[in-house]
Design a protein around this motif. Sequence first.
Motif, PDB file in Angstrom:
ATOM      1  N   UNK A 190       0.693  -1.256  -0.024  1.00  0.00           N
ATOM      2  CA  UNK A 190      -0.029  -0.081   0.085  1.00  0.00           C
ATOM      3  C   UNK A 190       0.746   1.266   0.046  1.00  0.00           C
ATOM      4  N   UNK A 191       1.994   1.083  -0.592  1.00  0.00           N
ATOM      5  CA  UNK A 191       2.790   2.374  -0.599  1.00  0.00           C
ATOM      6  C   UNK A 191       2.825   2.956  -2.086  1.00  0.00           C
ATOM      7  N   UNK A 192       2.787   4.269  -2.226  1.00  0.00           N
ATOM      8  CA  UNK A 192       2.653   5.126  -3.484  1.00  0.00           C
ATOM      9  C   UNK A 192       3.956   5.076  -4.094  1.00  0.00           C
ATOM     10  N   UNK A 193       3.806   5.332  -5.599  1.00  0.00           N
ATOM     11  CA  UNK A 193       4.990   5.502  -6.169  1.00  0.00           C
ATOM     12  C   UNK A 193       5.060   6.802  -6.931  1.00  0.00           C
ATOM     13  N   UNK A 194       6.399   7.143  -6.884  1.00  0.00           N
ATOM     14  CA  UNK A 194       6.711   8.634  -7.917  1.00  0.00           C
ATOM     15  C   UNK A 194       7.405   8.213  -8.965  1.00  0.00           C
ATOM     16  N   UNK A 195       6.973   8.794 -10.329  1.00  0.00           N
ATOM     17  CA  UNK A 195       7.853   8.715 -11.512  1.00  0.00           C
ATOM     18  C   UNK A 195       7.693   9.880 -12.129  1.00  0.00           C
ATOM     19  N   UNK A 196       9.019  10.120 -12.603  1.00  0.00           N
ATOM     20  CA  UNK A 196       9.200  11.214 -13.846  1.00  0.00           C
ATOM     21  C   UNK A 196       9.020  10.493 -15.037  1.00  0.00           C
ATOM     22  N   UNK A 197       8.139  10.956 -15.964  1.00  0.00           N
ATOM     23  CA  UNK A 197       8.027  10.169 -17.056  1.00  0.00           C
ATOM     24  C   UNK A 197       7.986  10.622 -18.471  1.00  0.00           C
ATOM     25  N   UNK A 198       8.800  11.840 -18.275  1.00  0.00           N
ATOM     26  CA  UNK A 198       8.944  12.703 -19.494  1.00  0.00           C
ATOM     27  C   UNK A 198      10.121  12.451 -20.468  1.00  0.00           C
ATOM     28  N   UNK A 199      11.141  11.149 -19.956  1.00  0.00           N
ATOM     29  CA  UNK A 199      12.217  10.918 -20.630  1.00  0.00           C
ATOM     30  C   UNK A 199      11.858   9.768 -21.853  1.00  0.00           C
ATOM     31  N   UNK A 200      12.906  10.052 -22.790  1.00  0.00           N
ATOM     32  CA  UNK A 200      12.767   8.951 -24.002  1.00  0.00           C
ATOM     33  C   UNK A 200      13.259   7.748 -23.255  1.00  0.00           C
ATOM     34  N   UNK A 211       2.975  16.347 -31.171  1.00  0.00           N
ATOM     35  CA  UNK A 211       2.374  16.031 -32.532  1.00  0.00           C
ATOM     36  C   UNK A 211       3.457  15.204 -33.181  1.00  0.00           C
ATOM     37  N   UNK A 212       4.429  14.593 -32.616  1.00  0.00           N
ATOM     38  CA  UNK A 212       5.418  13.564 -33.044  1.00  0.00           C
ATOM     39  C   UNK A 212       5.571  12.372 -32.440  1.00  0.00           C
ATOM     40  N   UNK A 213       5.635  11.179 -33.023  1.00  0.00           N
ATOM     41  CA  UNK A 213       5.949  10.030 -32.076  1.00  0.00           C
ATOM     42  C   UNK A 213       7.157  10.034 -31.324  1.00  0.00           C
ATOM     43  N   UNK A 214       7.101   9.914 -30.111  1.00  0.00           N
ATOM     44  CA  UNK A 214       8.145   9.698 -29.076  1.00  0.00           C
ATOM     45  C   UNK A 214       8.211   8.465 -28.479  1.00  0.00           C
ATOM     46  N   UNK A 215       9.272   7.780 -28.220  1.00  0.00           N
ATOM     47  CA  UNK A 215       9.454   6.499 -27.667  1.00  0.00           C
ATOM     48  C   UNK A 215       9.223   6.792 -26.086  1.00  0.00           C
ATOM     49  N   UNK A 216       8.073   6.086 -25.716  1.00  0.00           N
ATOM     50  CA  UNK A 216       7.609   6.791 -24.457  1.00  0.00           C
ATOM     51  C   UNK A 216       7.371   5.456 -23.451  1.00  0.00           C
ATOM     52  N   UNK A 217       8.005   5.454 -22.129  1.00  0.00           N
ATOM     53  CA  UNK A 217       7.797   4.586 -21.226  1.00  0.00           C
ATOM     54  C   UNK A 217       6.327   4.035 -20.849  1.00  0.00           C
ATOM     55  N   UNK A 218       5.984   3.030 -21.077  1.00  0.00           N
ATOM     56  CA  UNK A 218       4.211   2.328 -20.864  1.00  0.00           C
ATOM     57  C   UNK A 218       4.381   2.016 -19.083  1.00  0.00           C
ATOM     58  N   UNK A 219       5.199   2.202 -18.432  1.00  0.00           N
ATOM     59  CA  UNK A 219       5.466   1.683 -17.005  1.00  0.00           C
ATOM     60  C   UNK A 219       4.136   2.152 -16.242  1.00  0.00           C
ATOM     61  N   UNK A 289      16.713  19.960 -23.636  1.00  0.00           N
ATOM     62  CA  UNK A 289      17.967  19.096 -24.313  1.00  0.00           C
ATOM     63  C   UNK A 289      17.521  17.538 -24.148  1.00  0.00           C
ATOM     64  N   UNK A 290      16.615  17.226 -23.623  1.00  0.00           N
ATOM     65  CA  UNK A 290      16.293  15.823 -23.523  1.00  0.00           C
ATOM     66  C   UNK A 290      16.131  15.274 -25.143  1.00  0.00           C
ATOM     67  N   UNK A 291      16.500  14.086 -25.407  1.00  0.00           N
ATOM     68  CA  UNK A 291      16.390  13.836 -26.724  1.00  0.00           C
ATOM     69  C   UNK A 291      15.173  12.804 -26.813  1.00  0.00           C
ATOM     70  N   UNK A 292      14.144  13.536 -26.678  1.00  0.00           N
ATOM     71  CA  UNK A 292      12.756  13.030 -26.553  1.00  0.00           C
ATOM     72  C   UNK A 292      12.297  12.484 -28.021  1.00  0.00           C
ATOM     73  N   UNK A 293      12.527  12.930 -29.108  1.00  0.00           N
ATOM     74  CA  UNK A 293      12.393  12.591 -30.359  1.00  0.00           C
ATOM     75  C   UNK A 293      13.268  11.936 -31.227  1.00  0.00           C
ATOM     76  N   UNK A 294      13.099  11.166 -32.250  1.00  0.00           N
ATOM     77  CA  UNK A 294      13.901  10.638 -33.232  1.00  0.00           C
ATOM     78  C   UNK A 294      14.550  12.032 -33.950  1.00  0.00           C
TER      79      UNK A 294
END
Length: 295
Positions: A190-200, A211-219, A289-294
């Motif tokens: 019953x512990x909550x999780x914290x995630x940063x989900x904006x990186x490739x 507007x462009x496909x980005x490889x995204x974690x589905x976790x 500067x994140x390499x978020x897209x191809x």
Amino acid sequence: MFNRAEPHEYVAAFGARLGLALFRALSLDAASAVGGWIGRQLGPHLSVHEQAKTHLARAMPELDEAKRAAILRGMWDNLGRVLGEYAHLGDIDIGTPQRPGRIELVGGENLDFVRDSGKPAIFISAHYGNWELMSLVATQWGLPLIHVYRAANNPLTEEILQELRKPVGGEHIPKGVQAAREIIKALKRKQSIGMLVDQKLNTGIPVPFFGRDAMTSPAAAELALKSGCPIVPAYVERLDGARFRVTVEKPVYFERTGNHERDVYDATLWINQKIEGWIRARPDHWFWVHKRWPD
């Protein structure tokens, strides 16, 4: 730990500790201001600045060159301030009715809901504003999180970061196979999780982002759908110098339709759209500067 480091990593760690000592010698406000000044002076001369310019131009082509330049100056200012503020995380708090703190909290009732329900939730955020403060607020609210994060490549730098994050509270788990097991265990406790989900994530799924496909974690989507836990979006805005607003949005439950792959995609798309909305509102707050897209 030290025998795993290379000579250049010792040099980098020494520089980091020297910088932190200088920031600690200053007040929180001064460390934030000096960090911002350093960021504004050095950032535009780094090679990744051109990468940031390209990403911003492609993501927000409606902005003219002057507006994009101002956004990137603000980005480097914010990043420099975040570095300066790491030395003072223990001095940043929500405060009390009698003593206002550094953080203005919006959506405290949503933290109350999760804490008082006795059930876990998955908090999502992004490298936006001073992103460390979301977890710090949760801890101060009596809801310490299990943090999933990307460990630094330099083991000595990683050691420094873990020291600095002690005031944030909770538990920090590096991404990887072991992390997945620990997360499942935490949810069962019953512990909550914290995630940063904006990186490739190269092994993620392609989902539109600006507007462009980005490889995204589905976790986060996978966890929410399998566990039935809600996703709670939260973000940190910088108001003025080392003063902040942390907004915790309402918990969102995702329905399982029987098509798991589609459900994961839809939930992940919702997450990307949520983060995009935050960035469009304050584009200088995000790390372009994140390499978020191809390429």
